[in-house]
Design a protein around this motif. Structure first.
Motif, PDB file in Angstrom:
ATOM      1  N   CYS A 257       0.826  -1.200   0.000  1.00  9.09           N
ATOM      2  CA  CYS A 257       0.000   0.000   0.000  1.00  9.09           C
ATOM      3  C   CYS A 257       0.868   1.260   0.000  1.00  9.09           C
ATOM      4  N   SER A 258       0.395   2.293  -0.702  1.00  7.34           N
ATOM      5  CA  SER A 258       1.046   3.588  -0.778  1.00  7.34           C
ATOM      6  C   SER A 258       2.414   3.445  -1.463  1.00  7.34           C
ATOM      7  N   ARG A 259       3.516   3.844  -0.816  1.00  6.36           N
ATOM      8  CA  ARG A 259       4.823   3.699  -1.447  1.00  6.36           C
ATOM      9  C   ARG A 259       5.128   2.228  -1.747  1.00  6.36           C
ATOM     10  N   LYS A 260       4.608   1.348  -0.908  1.00  5.29           N
ATOM     11  CA  LYS A 260       4.811  -0.083  -1.160  1.00  5.29           C
ATOM     12  C   LYS A 260       3.886  -0.573  -2.267  1.00  5.29           C
ATOM     13  N   GLY A 261       2.802   0.176  -2.524  1.00  3.50           N
ATOM     14  CA  GLY A 261       2.000  -0.080  -3.705  1.00  3.50           C
ATOM     15  C   GLY A 261       2.763   0.258  -4.977  1.00  3.50           C
ATOM     16  N   LYS A 262       3.562   1.316  -4.914  1.00 10.34           N
ATOM     17  CA  LYS A 262       4.438   1.641  -6.038  1.00 10.34           C
ATOM     18  C   LYS A 262       5.396   0.475  -6.302  1.00 10.34           C
ATOM     19  N   GLY A 263       6.016  -0.013  -5.210  1.00 13.38           N
ATOM     20  CA  GLY A 263       6.939  -1.137  -5.341  1.00 13.38           C
ATOM     21  C   GLY A 263       6.260  -2.392  -5.834  1.00 13.38           C
ATOM     22  N   THR A 264       5.017  -2.587  -5.427  1.00 16.65           N
ATOM     23  CA  THR A 264       4.247  -3.740  -5.889  1.00 16.65           C
ATOM     24  C   THR A 264       4.086  -3.716  -7.404  1.00 16.65           C
ATOM     25  N   LEU A 265       3.717  -2.540  -7.939  1.00 23.11           N
ATOM     26  CA  LEU A 265       3.534  -2.443  -9.389  1.00 23.11           C
ATOM     27  C   LEU A 265       4.840  -2.688 -10.126  1.00 23.11           C
ATOM     28  N   VAL A 266       5.928  -2.103  -9.638  1.00 23.63           N
ATOM     29  CA  VAL A 266       7.227  -2.318 -10.284  1.00 23.63           C
ATOM     30  C   VAL A 266       7.600  -3.803 -10.255  1.00 23.63           C
ATOM     31  N   THR A 267       7.325  -4.461  -9.142  1.00 23.89           N
ATOM     32  CA  THR A 267       7.634  -5.884  -9.022  1.00 23.89           C
ATOM     33  C   THR A 267       6.854  -6.706 -10.036  1.00 23.89           C
ATOM     34  N   GLY A 268       5.544  -6.480 -10.111  1.00 29.24           N
ATOM     35  CA  GLY A 268       4.741  -7.222 -11.077  1.00 29.24           C
ATOM     36  C   GLY A 268       5.147  -6.953 -12.506  1.00 29.24           C
ATOM     37  N   ALA A 269       5.599  -5.717 -12.767  1.00 32.70           N
ATOM     38  CA  ALA A 269       6.018  -5.363 -14.119  1.00 32.70           C
ATOM     39  C   ALA A 269       7.323  -6.039 -14.516  1.00 32.70           C
ATOM     40  N   LEU A 270       8.239  -6.200 -13.559  1.00 35.49           N
ATOM     41  CA  LEU A 270       9.586  -6.647 -13.898  1.00 35.49           C
ATOM     42  C   LEU A 270       9.863  -8.117 -13.628  1.00 35.49           C
ATOM     43  N   ASP A 271       9.011  -8.798 -12.861  1.00 38.64           N
ATOM     44  CA  ASP A 271       9.223 -10.231 -12.621  1.00 38.64           C
ATOM     45  C   ASP A 271       8.005 -10.997 -13.135  1.00 38.64           C
ATOM     46  N   SER A 272       8.188 -11.683 -14.241  1.00 37.66           N
ATOM     47  CA  SER A 272       7.063 -12.356 -14.906  1.00 37.66           C
ATOM     48  C   SER A 272       6.594 -13.595 -14.149  1.00 37.66           C
ATOM     49  N   ARG A 273       7.264 -13.955 -13.066  1.00 38.33           N
ATOM     50  CA  ARG A 273       6.812 -15.089 -12.257  1.00 38.33           C
ATOM     51  C   ARG A 273       5.672 -14.690 -11.318  1.00 38.33           C
ATOM     52  N   VAL A 274       5.431 -13.407 -11.184  1.00 36.06           N
ATOM     53  CA  VAL A 274       4.313 -12.924 -10.366  1.00 36.06           C
ATOM     54  C   VAL A 274       3.031 -13.072 -11.169  1.00 36.06           C
ATOM     55  N   ALA A 275       2.113 -13.879 -10.649  1.00 33.12           N
ATOM     56  CA  ALA A 275       0.876 -14.152 -11.386  1.00 33.12           C
ATOM     57  C   ALA A 275      -0.187 -13.084 -11.169  1.00 33.12           C
TER      58      ALA A 275
ATOM     59  N   ASP B 273       5.591   6.102 -19.685  1.00 41.05           N
ATOM     60  CA  ASP B 273       4.806   6.597 -18.560  1.00 41.05           C
ATOM     61  C   ASP B 273       4.135   5.386 -17.921  1.00 41.05           C
ATOM     62  N   HIS B 274       3.368   5.603 -16.859  1.00 41.44           N
ATOM     63  CA  HIS B 274       3.001   4.462 -16.031  1.00 41.44           C
ATOM     64  C   HIS B 274       1.823   3.638 -16.542  1.00 41.44           C
ATOM     65  N   HIS B 275       1.127   4.095 -17.562  1.00 40.52           N
ATOM     66  CA  HIS B 275       0.210   3.184 -18.250  1.00 40.52           C
ATOM     67  C   HIS B 275       1.007   2.074 -18.914  1.00 40.52           C
ATOM     68  N   MET B 276       2.237   2.381 -19.320  1.00 39.54           N
ATOM     69  CA  MET B 276       3.108   1.376 -19.921  1.00 39.54           C
ATOM     70  C   MET B 276       3.690   0.453 -18.861  1.00 39.54           C
ATOM     71  N   LEU B 277       3.949   0.998 -17.650  1.00 43.83           N
ATOM     72  CA  LEU B 277       4.426   0.146 -16.564  1.00 43.83           C
ATOM     73  C   LEU B 277       3.357  -0.879 -16.196  1.00 43.83           C
ATOM     74  N   MET B 278       2.101  -0.433 -16.126  1.00 42.08           N
ATOM     75  CA  MET B 278       1.006  -1.375 -15.883  1.00 42.08           C
ATOM     76  C   MET B 278       0.912  -2.384 -17.013  1.00 42.08           C
ATOM     77  N   GLY B 279       1.134  -1.915 -18.247  1.00 42.35           N
ATOM     78  CA  GLY B 279       1.069  -2.810 -19.397  1.00 42.35           C
ATOM     79  C   GLY B 279       2.089  -3.929 -19.342  1.00 42.35           C
ATOM     80  N   LEU B 280       3.233  -3.681 -18.676  1.00 40.59           N
ATOM     81  CA  LEU B 280       4.264  -4.720 -18.587  1.00 40.59           C
ATOM     82  C   LEU B 280       3.795  -5.937 -17.803  1.00 40.59           C
ATOM     83  N   VAL B 281       2.750  -5.781 -17.007  1.00 34.89           N
ATOM     84  CA  VAL B 281       2.216  -6.920 -16.249  1.00 34.89           C
ATOM     85  C   VAL B 281       1.526  -7.918 -17.180  1.00 34.89           C
ATOM     86  N   ALA B 282       0.985  -7.444 -18.293  1.00 39.55           N
ATOM     87  CA  ALA B 282       0.256  -8.315 -19.226  1.00 39.55           C
ATOM     88  C   ALA B 282       1.150  -9.431 -19.759  1.00 39.55           C
ATOM     89  N   PRO B 283       0.574 -10.629 -19.976  1.00 41.24           N
ATOM     90  CA  PRO B 283      -0.851 -11.000 -19.888  1.00 41.24           C
ATOM     91  C   PRO B 283      -1.257 -11.557 -18.515  1.00 41.24           C
TER      92      PRO B 283
END
Length: 258
Positions: free
Chosen positions: A162-180, A239-249
């Motif tokens: 949550c909050s700053r750790k929510g930022k870290g959560t998004l970066v983690t999901g974007a950069l590690d494809s093992r996160v489902a 920009d961060h719509h692209m960071l969210m996009g990295l989580v796909a699929p």
């Protein structure tokens, strides 16, 4: 994913976008060090890590605790929570609390280079705290994969914060494809909200957090990001719509408020 694209096309494009984030905002996440081991006893998972870049040969050791569900059948899905849970979890899912604040301090600008991540990679490492968080999650996933006795299903891993750790959560999901499943909570600007949008809202009279304010407040992002934050984020190639996009699929659940 663009209409008509196939998965190999997205794999290539995803790498290109991630490289841009590494260059201009986050810096690169170091891979698993060659000297890496994990052990499991009772509910404690212990990681021992030595980096070839470290100034010391003493391994970095940190512990995470696995809380097993009250029902269900192993191997269990698991939710990795940054410094503690901040949402309810179904009774069939295990949880791991990852002490991300020990990996990288983020109290103020003077926190840069302080934490276990920087003990390994040097206090002058340009990666910000969010990349250090992500690196820590990746090492925990490595440990789970190396330790089948933990009875965790490594194909069903979620991350949340949550909050700053929510930022870290998004970066983690974007950069590690093992996160489902990636569940950022109230991550704000620098998380699921775009830099350009924050600047536009601020220019329109709405008090909101901009990239300029963030780089003057804390050390979440790489040193290189200040070049854009201190001038104009319009020069950023991402920009961060692209960071969210990295989580796909894979799955992305954004929890926010107004």
């Amino acid at each position: 994913m663009a209409r008509g694209w196939k998965l190999p096309d997205w794999t290539c494009r995803r790498f290109e976008i991630a490289s841009l984030f590494a260059t201009d905002e986050l810096d690169s996440k170091p891979p698993r060090p060659p000297l890496f081991s994990a052990s499991f006893s009772s509910s404690s998972l212990t990681l021992s890590i030595t980096s070839a870049l470290s100034n010391t040969s003493t391994p970095m050791t940190f512990h995470t605790t696995i809380t097993y569900p009250s029902s269900g059948t192993p191997p269990f899905p698991v939710l990795i929570a940054f410094d503690g849970l901040s949402l309810p979890v179904p009774s069939t899912i295990a949880t791991i609390t990852l002490p991300v604040s020990s990996l990288a301090q983020q109290n103020s600008l003077s926190s840069r280079g302080i934490g276990d991540f920087y003990t390994l990679y040097g206090s002058s490492a340009s990666a910000g705290a969010l990349t250090a968080f992500t690196w820590g999650v990746s090492r925990v996933i490595d440990a789970l994969e190396l330790t089948p006795s933990v009875q965790i299903d490594t194909t069903q891993i979620g991350v949340t914060g949550c909050s700053r750790k929510g930022k870290g959560t998004l970066v983690t999901g974007a950069l590690d494809s093992r996160v489902a499943l990636t569940i950022p909570q109230e991550s704000g600007f620098g998380g699921t909200d775009c830099w350009r949008l924050s600047d536009a809202l601020f220019a329109g009279g709405l008090v909101t957090q901009t990239a300029l304010e963030i780089v003057q407040e804390n050390v979440w992002f790489a040193r290189s990001f200040a070049e854009f934050a201190n001038t104009t984020v319009d020069r950023l190639p991402v920009d961060h719509h692209m960071l969210m996009g990295l989580v796909a699929p894979r799955g992305l659940l954004v929890i926010d408020n107004h």
